[in-house]
Design a protein around this motif. Sequence first.
Motif, PDB file in Angstrom:
ATOM      1  N   SER A 161       4.210   5.416 -13.882  1.00 39.77           N
ATOM      2  CA  SER A 161       2.849   5.094 -13.422  1.00 39.77           C
ATOM      3  C   SER A 161       2.869   4.613 -11.974  1.00 39.77           C
ATOM      4  N   ASN A 162       3.950   3.904 -11.571  1.00 36.37           N
ATOM      5  CA  ASN A 162       4.062   3.440 -10.192  1.00 36.37           C
ATOM      6  C   ASN A 162       4.219   4.613  -9.227  1.00 36.37           C
ATOM      7  N   VAL A 163       5.018   5.606  -9.629  1.00 38.88           N
ATOM      8  CA  VAL A 163       5.184   6.794  -8.793  1.00 38.88           C
ATOM      9  C   VAL A 163       3.868   7.542  -8.671  1.00 38.88           C
ATOM     10  N   ALA A 164       3.133   7.642  -9.795  1.00 33.90           N
ATOM     11  CA  ALA A 164       1.823   8.294  -9.745  1.00 33.90           C
ATOM     12  C   ALA A 164       0.872   7.528  -8.822  1.00 33.90           C
ATOM     13  N   PHE A 165       0.921   6.185  -8.880  1.00 34.66           N
ATOM     14  CA  PHE A 165       0.075   5.375  -8.000  1.00 34.66           C
ATOM     15  C   PHE A 165       0.441   5.586  -6.529  1.00 34.66           C
ATOM     16  N   CYS A 166       1.746   5.705  -6.243  1.00 36.57           N
ATOM     17  CA  CYS A 166       2.171   5.946  -4.857  1.00 36.57           C
ATOM     18  C   CYS A 166       1.599   7.261  -4.336  1.00 36.57           C
ATOM     19  N   GLY A 167       1.540   8.275  -5.206  1.00 37.42           N
ATOM     20  CA  GLY A 167       0.950   9.544  -4.791  1.00 37.42           C
ATOM     21  C   GLY A 167      -0.531   9.412  -4.524  1.00 37.42           C
ATOM     22  N   ILE A 168      -1.228   8.703  -5.411  1.00 43.48           N
ATOM     23  CA  ILE A 168      -2.672   8.483  -5.216  1.00 43.48           C
ATOM     24  C   ILE A 168      -2.916   7.685  -3.942  1.00 43.48           C
ATOM     25  N   GLU A 169      -2.094   6.663  -3.705  1.00 44.04           N
ATOM     26  CA  GLU A 169      -2.232   5.836  -2.504  1.00 44.04           C
ATOM     27  C   GLU A 169      -2.020   6.667  -1.235  1.00 44.04           C
ATOM     28  N   ALA A 170      -0.999   7.553  -1.265  1.00 47.84           N
ATOM     29  CA  ALA A 170      -0.750   8.396  -0.099  1.00 47.84           C
ATOM     30  C   ALA A 170      -1.909   9.348   0.151  1.00 47.84           C
ATOM     31  N   HIS A 171      -2.507   9.854  -0.952  1.00 48.87           N
ATOM     32  CA  HIS A 171      -3.641  10.774  -0.802  1.00 48.87           C
ATOM     33  C   HIS A 171      -4.850  10.061  -0.206  1.00 48.87           C
ATOM     34  N   ILE A 172      -5.122   8.839  -0.681  1.00 56.49           N
ATOM     35  CA  ILE A 172      -6.300   8.111  -0.182  1.00 56.49           C
ATOM     36  C   ILE A 172      -6.109   7.685   1.263  1.00 56.49           C
ATOM     37  N   THR A 173      -4.927   7.147   1.585  1.00 60.94           N
ATOM     38  CA  THR A 173      -4.685   6.661   2.946  1.00 60.94           C
ATOM     39  C   THR A 173      -4.549   7.797   3.965  1.00 60.94           C
ATOM     40  N   SER A 174      -4.366   9.047   3.491  1.00 62.11           N
ATOM     41  CA  SER A 174      -4.302  10.171   4.433  1.00 62.11           C
ATOM     42  C   SER A 174      -5.652  10.439   5.085  1.00 62.11           C
TER      43      SER A 174
END
Length: 379
Positions: A10-23
């Motif tokens: 779930s943390n790895v999935a959150f990191c992906g979501i975070e990278a997508h939003i901050t892009s």
Amino acid sequence: EILSMLLIISNVAFCGIEAHITSGYPSAEERLSLDIVGMIYNLAFFIEYVLKFLAEGREFCRSDQLSWNFFDGIVVFVGISEVLLQVVFQSEGGANASFVRILRLVKIIRVLRIVKVMRGLRGLRLLLLSLIHTMRSLIWTISLLTIILWFFGILFTTAATERLHNPQRASSAEAYETLEQYYGNLFLTIFTLFKCACSGMDWETASSALEDLDLNWLWLSLFVVYICFTYLAVLNIITGVFCQGAMDGAFKNQEIVADELVASRGLQKEQLMDIWRKMDLEDQGHLDYQEFEDAFADEAVELHMEVLGLKVDNPYSLFQIMKDKETEQVHQENFVRISMQLAGDAKAVKLATWQAETRETFQRLETLIADLKRQRSVD
């Protein structure tokens, strides 16, 4: 372990979501939400690490998991440092651009915990170990390709240099530009040949640039030789070497071999239990000799035993090996245990049979000798 894996995934999935939003251009509320969730994950990893340390005690630093515990400690330390830095800089009214870049790099380290999940899942661990084992082959592969590319690069660069130094001899400006684009110097030529070998570009495009050279039939022939050599010989051999290296790496790893052995024994035990249920129709948990012999008269039972590597020519001999000396019966536990010991090697059953027959013969001889001694003493 399962909860830990779910937390990591779930943390790895959150990191992906975070990278997508901050892009994009997230709002202040979105940034704050992401920071809070990130802090929760870091604290959760910290609590998990502390609980594991308290549970294992001294074994935490002595177990075979020491390297993974050390890796987890680094990730947890980085995560807590991230939380503290965020709190400090937010209390000071914000962070500069350099700090933001450093913080983003620190967050990437959390993604490395996915390696631990790969270790916990047997299929992913097998692939990971195979990849690691092929690293040596990869180095030699790169060396071989470099030599081949360097050799053919010199040939084609030398041929193109003469035409490039005499632009008036070019058939057209477009042909001159194409030749300069792909064969302008040695490194451009090597890069062109590398793309042709790795399907990075259509090799017809690269070969058409050579048509404007003198003796173009020679250079086109050499180019075809290069393509055939790399595609049909070098790349196929490299593929075989990588596959063999990956298989060797998997079979030589002790954890993989142990897992395979445990899984194989578990499957073998289940199959033997199924055979026993076919033999023990009344579900007594034991068989006398007559019941044992009748069971092996069933062709299905005999075939199932042969599949497991147990070819039984003489049920009586096998009964003598498996029977309990006190009850003169074969119990379920003895049947499964001894069958697993004998399975796999066709000679094992015969050897065990000979041993049982030899013991029985010695027992009869001892009994006969004892009887002769008693008769002699009476006389």
